[in-house]
Design a protein around this motif. Sequence first.
Motif, short mmCIF file in Angstrom:
data_model
loop_
_atom_site.label_atom_id
_atom_site.label_comp_id
_atom_site.label_asym_id
_atom_site.label_seq_id
_atom_site.Cartn_x
_atom_site.Cartn_y
_atom_site.Cartn_z
N TRP A 27 0.86 -1.18 0.00
CA TRP A 27 0.00 0.00 0.00
C TRP A 27 0.89 1.23 0.00
O TRP A 27 1.87 1.28 0.75
CB TRP A 27 -0.85 0.06 1.27
CG TRP A 27 -1.95 -0.93 1.34
CD1 TRP A 27 -1.87 -2.19 1.85
CD2 TRP A 27 -3.28 -0.75 0.92
NE1 TRP A 27 -3.08 -2.80 1.76
CE2 TRP A 27 -3.98 -1.93 1.19
CE3 TRP A 27 -3.96 0.30 0.33
CZ2 TRP A 27 -5.32 -2.08 0.90
CZ3 TRP A 27 -5.30 0.14 0.04
CH2 TRP A 27 -5.96 -1.04 0.33
N LEU A 28 0.55 2.22 -0.79
CA LEU A 28 1.26 3.50 -0.76
C LEU A 28 0.28 4.60 -0.41
O LEU A 28 -0.82 4.66 -0.97
CB LEU A 28 1.91 3.81 -2.10
CG LEU A 28 3.12 2.99 -2.46
CD1 LEU A 28 3.65 3.41 -3.83
CD2 LEU A 28 4.20 3.15 -1.43
N HIS A 29 0.68 5.47 0.50
CA HIS A 29 -0.15 6.60 0.93
C HIS A 29 0.60 7.89 0.61
O HIS A 29 1.77 8.02 0.96
CB HIS A 29 -0.42 6.52 2.43
CG HIS A 29 -1.12 5.26 2.83
ND1 HIS A 29 -2.47 5.20 2.95
CD2 HIS A 29 -0.65 4.03 3.12
CE1 HIS A 29 -2.82 3.97 3.31
NE2 HIS A 29 -1.72 3.24 3.42
N ASN A 30 -0.09 8.83 0.00
CA ASN A 30 0.48 10.13 -0.34
C ASN A 30 -0.45 11.21 0.22
O ASN A 30 -1.67 11.05 0.22
CB ASN A 30 0.61 10.31 -1.85
CG ASN A 30 1.45 9.23 -2.49
OD1 ASN A 30 2.43 8.78 -1.91
ND2 ASN A 30 1.07 8.80 -3.67
N ALA A 31 0.14 12.31 0.66
CA ALA A 31 -0.66 13.41 1.20
C ALA A 31 0.01 14.73 0.84
O ALA A 31 1.21 14.79 0.57
CB ALA A 31 -0.79 13.29 2.72
N GLY A 32 -0.79 15.78 0.85
CA GLY A 32 -0.24 17.09 0.55
C GLY A 32 -1.17 18.20 0.99
O GLY A 32 -2.36 17.99 1.23
N ILE A 33 -0.60 19.37 1.08
CA ILE A 33 -1.35 20.56 1.46
C ILE A 33 -0.80 21.74 0.66
O ILE A 33 0.39 21.80 0.38
CB ILE A 33 -1.28 20.82 2.98
CG1 ILE A 33 -2.25 21.92 3.39
CG2 ILE A 33 0.13 21.12 3.43
CD1 ILE A 33 -2.44 22.04 4.88
N GLY A 34 -1.68 22.63 0.29
CA GLY A 34 -1.25 23.81 -0.46
C GLY A 34 -2.11 25.00 -0.09
O GLY A 34 -3.27 24.87 0.28
N ILE A 35 -1.52 26.16 -0.19
CA ILE A 35 -2.22 27.40 0.11
C ILE A 35 -1.74 28.45 -0.88
O ILE A 35 -0.59 28.42 -1.32
CB ILE A 35 -2.00 27.85 1.57
CG1 ILE A 35 -2.95 28.97 1.93
CG2 ILE A 35 -0.56 28.19 1.84
CD1 ILE A 35 -3.03 29.25 3.42
N GLY A 36 -2.61 29.35 -1.25
CA GLY A 36 -2.19 30.38 -2.18
C GLY A 36 -3.35 31.26 -2.61
O GLY A 36 -4.48 31.10 -2.16
N ASN A 37 -3.03 32.18 -3.48
CA ASN A 37 -4.04 33.05 -4.06
C ASN A 37 -3.68 33.29 -5.52
O ASN A 37 -2.97 32.50 -6.12
CB ASN A 37 -4.16 34.35 -3.26
CG ASN A 37 -2.87 35.14 -3.21
OD1 ASN A 37 -1.99 34.94 -4.02
ND2 ASN A 37 -2.77 36.03 -2.25
N SER A 38 -4.11 34.38 -6.11
CA SER A 38 -3.86 34.61 -7.53
C SER A 38 -2.41 35.03 -7.83
O SER A 38 -2.01 35.06 -8.98
CB SER A 38 -4.82 35.67 -8.06
OG SER A 38 -4.60 36.90 -7.39
#
Length: 86
Positions: A27-38
């Motif tokens: 099993w492989l688990h991947n995660a991520g988070i991102g924040i931003g605007n224009s």
Amino acid sequence: FRLFYSFRFQDLYYTDPEHFSFIKGHWLHNAGIGIGNSRYRFEVYVKNLFNQYYQLTPSYPMPGREIRWKISLILKKNKYYEKQNL
């Protein structure tokens, strides 16, 4: 704001036609988070979140946990650019 999680299951598979040798499933688990605007974006990704040992080809183990980060600056072309440079 962006948040994601994905997982993949690879069952065991045989590496020869006689079915004597095989590679175990994983099993492989991947995660991520991102924040931003224009104008900008900042993202962090973690691949192989639980540092699972696995192989895709015989005698070639894949890397462990991988952490990537990315900063993007979004540059937009001036909408009057072509009118100024005739």
